[in-house]
Structures are given as C-alpha cells and as structure tokens.
Scaffold this motif. Structure first.
Motif, mmCIF file in Angstrom:
data_model
loop_
_atom_site.group_PDB
_atom_site.id
_atom_site.type_symbol
_atom_site.label_atom_id
_atom_site.label_comp_id
_atom_site.label_asym_id
_atom_site.label_seq_id
_atom_site.Cartn_x
_atom_site.Cartn_y
_atom_site.Cartn_z
ATOM 1 N N PHE A 94 0.875 -1.176 0.000
ATOM 2 C CA PHE A 94 0.000 0.000 0.000
ATOM 3 C C PHE A 94 0.915 1.230 0.000
ATOM 4 O O PHE A 94 1.391 1.652 1.064
ATOM 5 N N GLU A 95 1.197 1.770 -1.162
ATOM 6 C CA GLU A 95 2.200 2.822 -1.278
ATOM 7 C C GLU A 95 1.803 4.078 -0.508
ATOM 8 O O GLU A 95 2.628 4.693 0.175
ATOM 9 N N LYS A 96 0.553 4.495 -0.624
ATOM 10 C CA LYS A 96 0.099 5.711 0.052
ATOM 11 C C LYS A 96 0.226 5.584 1.565
ATOM 12 O O LYS A 96 0.609 6.540 2.259
ATOM 13 N N GLU A 97 -0.055 4.387 2.080
ATOM 14 C CA GLU A 97 -0.024 4.176 3.531
ATOM 15 C C GLU A 97 1.342 3.687 4.011
ATOM 16 O O GLU A 97 1.526 3.490 5.219
ATOM 17 N N ASN A 98 2.287 3.466 3.086
ATOM 18 C CA ASN A 98 3.589 2.901 3.428
ATOM 19 C C ASN A 98 3.401 1.621 4.241
ATOM 20 O O ASN A 98 3.994 1.423 5.298
ATOM 21 N N ALA A 99 2.545 0.748 3.730
ATOM 22 C CA ALA A 99 2.160 -0.461 4.454
ATOM 23 C C ALA A 99 2.194 -1.660 3.511
ATOM 24 O O ALA A 99 2.399 -1.524 2.297
ATOM 25 N N ALA A 100 2.014 -2.844 4.083
ATOM 26 C CA ALA A 100 2.079 -4.062 3.286
ATOM 27 C C ALA A 100 1.127 -5.116 3.822
ATOM 28 O O ALA A 100 0.789 -5.139 5.010
ATOM 29 N N MET A 101 0.705 -5.983 2.922
ATOM 30 C CA MET A 101 -0.149 -7.112 3.262
ATOM 31 C C MET A 101 0.379 -8.347 2.549
ATOM 32 O O MET A 101 0.873 -8.263 1.422
ATOM 33 N N ASP A 102 0.322 -9.505 3.212
ATOM 34 C CA ASP A 102 0.593 -10.729 2.479
ATOM 35 C C ASP A 102 -0.303 -11.860 2.954
ATOM 36 O O ASP A 102 -0.786 -11.861 4.090
ATOM 37 N N ILE A 103 -0.542 -12.801 2.048
ATOM 38 C CA ILE A 103 -1.341 -13.990 2.331
ATOM 39 C C ILE A 103 -0.454 -15.199 2.067
ATOM 40 O O ILE A 103 0.104 -15.348 0.978
ATOM 41 N N ARG A 104 -0.328 -16.037 3.069
ATOM 42 C CA ARG A 104 0.504 -17.233 2.959
ATOM 43 C C ARG A 104 -0.352 -18.457 3.290
ATOM 44 O O ARG A 104 -1.209 -18.402 4.176
ATOM 45 N N SER A 105 -0.068 -19.547 2.606
ATOM 46 C CA SER A 105 -0.860 -20.744 2.826
ATOM 47 C C SER A 105 -0.025 -21.978 2.532
ATOM 48 O O SER A 105 1.029 -21.905 1.890
ATOM 49 N N GLY A 106 -0.508 -23.122 2.991
ATOM 50 C CA GLY A 106 0.238 -24.343 2.749
ATOM 51 C C GLY A 106 -0.371 -25.552 3.420
ATOM 52 O O GLY A 106 -1.407 -25.471 4.103
ATOM 53 N N TYR A 107 0.296 -26.683 3.222
ATOM 54 C CA TYR A 107 -0.167 -27.986 3.696
ATOM 55 C C TYR A 107 1.044 -28.760 4.192
ATOM 56 O O TYR A 107 2.053 -28.877 3.489
ATOM 57 N N VAL A 108 0.974 -29.249 5.427
ATOM 58 C CA VAL A 108 2.060 -30.049 5.982
ATOM 59 C C VAL A 108 1.522 -31.418 6.369
ATOM 60 O O VAL A 108 0.456 -31.541 6.967
ATOM 61 N N MET A 109 2.267 -32.442 5.982
ATOM 62 C CA MET A 109 1.827 -33.825 6.167
ATOM 63 C C MET A 109 2.497 -34.428 7.397
ATOM 64 O O MET A 109 2.593 -33.796 8.423
#
Length: 338
Positions: free
Chosen positions: A46-61
């Motif tokens: 988010f350039e205007k807010e000098n911020a960031a977001m991320d989405i992480r996902s996965g599967y562990v057996m």
C-alpha cells in the motif's frame, strides 16, 4: 468438532519458544522429505499508507496433517493512531477431514516461528565458537530472534542491536531486553551484554552471526565490513525489491534457502541473482536438506554462510497446533460450532 478461537494474549500465555523451535525444525525436515506443499504467496504494497499485506498458505503432512492460510498486515503508521502496527488472522484445518480446528491471531505465532527460523539458521550454520550476535532491526521481531538464538546457542555473551532508521528504538530494546527475555521467554540472559550500536559497520565487524529483520530496500550491511566466518540469517526480505545485504556478500558464500523458488522470487537472493552476482545453481540447498543431512553445512571457520528465510506458512501451522493443544488443556479460548 468445534473450532477454537484464540486471541493474541491467549496464544502468548500457552505457547513456548522451546516447543516452537522443535516444531519448526521438524517441519523444515518434513518439507525436505516431500511432505509439505507451499502454495503461491500473495503480497501487496500500500504505497500511500507505506504499508504491506501478504497472504501465505500451505499444507504439511507427516504427524501434523494440517493446512490453512493467514493474512498479515503491517501498517507502521498505526502506532500514531493508537493501533497495533502488525496484525493478522490465521485459519487452521485438519487435513484428515478438511474441518476447521482453529481461528486465531496470526501476529504472535508469526513472530515466534520467525524467531525460531532465524535461530535455527544460526545454530545450523554459525561457527561453533560464535559468541557475538548482531540483530539488524530493533522492531517487534527482534526479541523473538534474540530469545530463540540464546536458547539454541547459550554460549553467546554479547548481542549488538542495530536499527539504522531508529536508533532510540535500539536503545530502548537494549535497556529492556534482559527483563523481557526472562518474563516472556523464561530465558536467563544475566550473563549477556546487550549493546545498542548506532553504526551498523561497528557491529558487523565484531559479529560472528547476524540476523536481519528490517524492511530495507537497499543494502544495510556492506561486504567490506564482514569478517571471515560470519553467518547471516536474513528474514527481512520477503517481497520483491527488498534487500538488506550488499549483493557481493553472496560471492563465495554457502547459501541456503527455506524454499528455493520463493527465495529466488522475493528473498534476499532475488537481487543478487537478477544482477548476475549470484546464481540459483549455486544455492547449496534448503535448510531442511541440511537438517536431514542431505547437503553439507559450513565447511570451515572462514566461510561466509547465508540462510535466506522468506517465511513459510507451514511453520505457522505447526506452531498453531501446539497453541491449540495447550489452550484446550488450559481451558482457554472460545470453542464454537461453525
């Protein structure tokens, strides 16, 4: 089956760094045995807010059998608004049934598993006689890195804390960290000197191991400062364009990744590879490969070693499983039927 809902404070009460270290180490090994899946990372600045977001996902057996996702938000300006700058939610599912088992705050678990990751890199790759640690970045993540590293390497007796953009923050952390380590992590650091250093060069020249946890987009550590045998655990670079190390540090170094594909795309090695300073083919392997002895680690005390850790949600899943089990045993949280 009910879904357990846990707040940050509840997670903080029931999870222990020692358990997280064990789980993170185990999950790295499972990944290298082909018993996990990392789904594509989604991130946005988010350039205007000098911020960031991320989405992480996965599967562990393996023994875990979990899948899920988390969304994290880092909005530094929230501090001025009286709001937490770092927040997020995670969802955990039982991979035997597909049923949800937990919905919880993601920020504390993220800090715990990230601390464990950096420390495991130090423990696996730093010289055995390493006694001086440097932390680059004195923000929310720094205490977790220090705690986990002191648990695995109790012989460390000096910690430099460097924050190139906020030296007063480094001073404040150095002043409180011994007490915080005791109260929050049950780590006795009475024999450790904590030094807030204004100049990164001074600390780098003294350090045996360096952990980087900043949002930098240009090098904060230069190759000329690095003494032979230094280890780097790099955790700040997790989006395109981030860079904490001079790319020349990669020349001749033994380099390891948490996930090769992700590190090449968004890790500390992204820019050195793009510039031709370093090649993907020169990556020794993933940290899990090292932990299961499929690749060699440090070969001598003069080598520079680098662990590029972009962050894997499968680590959060394993830590969340510990939090859920401990919370249920303590009758903590709210359990609901969806």
């Amino acid at each position: 089956m009910g879904v357990l809902i846990l707040t940050r404070e509840q997670i903080k009460q029931v999870i222990d760094m020692r358990d997280v270290l064990e789980k993170v180490r185990d999950v790295y090994k499972l990944k290298s045995k082909g018993e996990s899946v990392i789904w594509p990372l989604v991130n946005y600045e988010f350039e205007k807010e000098n911020a960031a977001m991320d989405i992480r996902s996965g599967y562990v057996m393996g023994n875990e059998q979990l899948h899920g996702l988390k969304m994290l938000n880092n909005f530094p300006a929230n501090t001025e608004k009286g709001l937490p700058p770092f927040n997020g939610l995670m969802m955990v599912y039982d991979s035997n049934t597909g049923m949800p088992i937990g919905i919880m705050d993601a920020s504390y678990i993220t800090c715990m598993r990230t601390g464990a990751a950096g420390a495991i890199g130090v423990d696996a790759l730093a010289r055995k006689d390493a006694k001086t640690l440097m932390i680059l970045g004195a923000g929310k993540q720094a205490p977790f890195q220090i705690a986990a590293t002191l648990i695995l390497r109790p012989q460390i007796n000096k910690v430099y804390i460097v924050d190139p953009v906020n030296y007063p923050q480094a001073i404040a952390l150095a002043n409180r960290i011994e007490q915080q380590l005791k109260e929050e992590f049950d780590v006795d650091a009475s024999g450790v000197s904590f030094i807030a250093e204004e100049h990164a060069e001074t600390a780098v020249r003294e350090a045996d191991a360096v952990i980087t946890v900043t949002r930098a987009t240009k090098p904060m550590i230069m190759n000329d400062w690095v003494k032979p045998g230094t280890h780097f655990s790099c955790l700040g670079s997790d989006m395109e364009g981030k860079e904490e190390l001079d790319e020349n540090i990669f020349i001749g170094a033994r380099v390891y990744a948490d996930d090769i594909a992700q590190c090449v795309r968004v890790g500390e090695m992204e820019i050195p590879i793009a510039k031709g300073t370093f090649r993907k083919e020169d990556i020794v392997g993933e940290i899990g490969d090292l932990l299961i002895n499929d690749v060699k680690g440090r070969e001598n005390d003069a080598q520079t070693t680098i662990f590029d850790a972009t962050g894997l949600y499968i680590l959060d899943l394993a830590a969340a499983k510990v939090a859920i089990a401990n919370a249920k045993a303590a009758n903590m949280g709210i359990e609901i039927d969806m």
